[in-house]
Motif scaffolding. Structure first.
Motif, short mmCIF file in Angstrom:
data_model
loop_
_atom_site.label_atom_id
_atom_site.label_comp_id
_atom_site.label_asym_id
_atom_site.label_seq_id
_atom_site.Cartn_x
_atom_site.Cartn_y
_atom_site.Cartn_z
N LEU A 105 -12.13 -6.41 1.01
CA LEU A 105 -11.24 -5.85 -0.03
C LEU A 105 -10.47 -6.00 -1.18
O LEU A 105 -10.37 -5.88 -2.43
CB LEU A 105 -10.08 -5.48 0.88
N TRP A 161 -9.00 1.09 -2.28
CA TRP A 161 -7.26 0.39 -3.34
C TRP A 161 -6.29 1.86 -3.10
O TRP A 161 -5.27 2.29 -3.02
CB TRP A 161 -6.98 0.14 -4.04
N LEU A 169 -2.23 -7.20 0.23
CA LEU A 169 -3.50 -7.45 -0.29
C LEU A 169 -3.47 -8.24 -1.72
O LEU A 169 -4.02 -9.83 -2.00
CB LEU A 169 -4.41 -6.35 -0.42
#
Length: 158
Positions: free
Chosen positions: A50, A95, A106
């Motif tokens: 991520l 995202w 995150l």
């Protein structure tokens, strides 16, 4: 063959980072962090990455300077430019699909990788506080001090 990654500026990530830096990471207020999106997401060991905290040094930093017209003109100047700059890379597709609280978590997670070294005052990238497999923790409990500290902090037994 996989298509090459595309990188884009990530002002949304920077906007998410600013209040987190102000509240939790004040030492990073002046840190040279560039925020970028990557698409598609990087995959490592079968998992989607991520985000990543990266340090750009050496030839890569020099090439960025060269492209910007700021490259060192002498070897001595180049030798003193060892610090480079830092990048927070965020997976764009993930995202776009994440709710705001997950986005903030995150970015906060990635900001935790950037630490100011107490001895040198230099920005550095650090590893996670805890690394363990769930099944090992299930079989052996909090067998390492870092795992015990996390269990104590969370208040739940492993």
């Amino acid at each position: 063959m996989t298509a090459p990654a595309v990188y884009l500026p990530a002002p949304e990530v920077a906007a998410t980072a600013l209040p987190l830096i102000a509240e939790y990471h004040a030492d990073l207020a002046e840190a040279p962090i560039v925020y970028v999106f990557r698409s598609p997401a990087l995959r490592t060991r079968g998992r989607t990455v991520l985000g990543r905290a990266l340090r750009v040094l050496g030839l890569h930093a020099f090439l960025v300077d060269l492209a910007a017209g700021d490259a060192a003109t002498t070897y001595l100047e180049a030798a003193t430019q060892r610090h480079g700059f830092y990048v927070m890379e965020i997976a764009l597709p993930e995202w776009d699909q994440a709710p705001e609280p997950a986005r903030a978590a995150l970015v906060d997670h990635e900001l935790c990788h950037y630490r100011i070294d107490a001895d040198t005052g230099e920005l550095k990238i650090t590893a996670h506080d805890v690394e363990e497999f769930i099944e090992v923790a299930a079989r052996h409990g909090a067998w390492q001090p870092d795992i015990a500290a996390l269990v104590d902090y969370c208040g739940s037994p492993v």
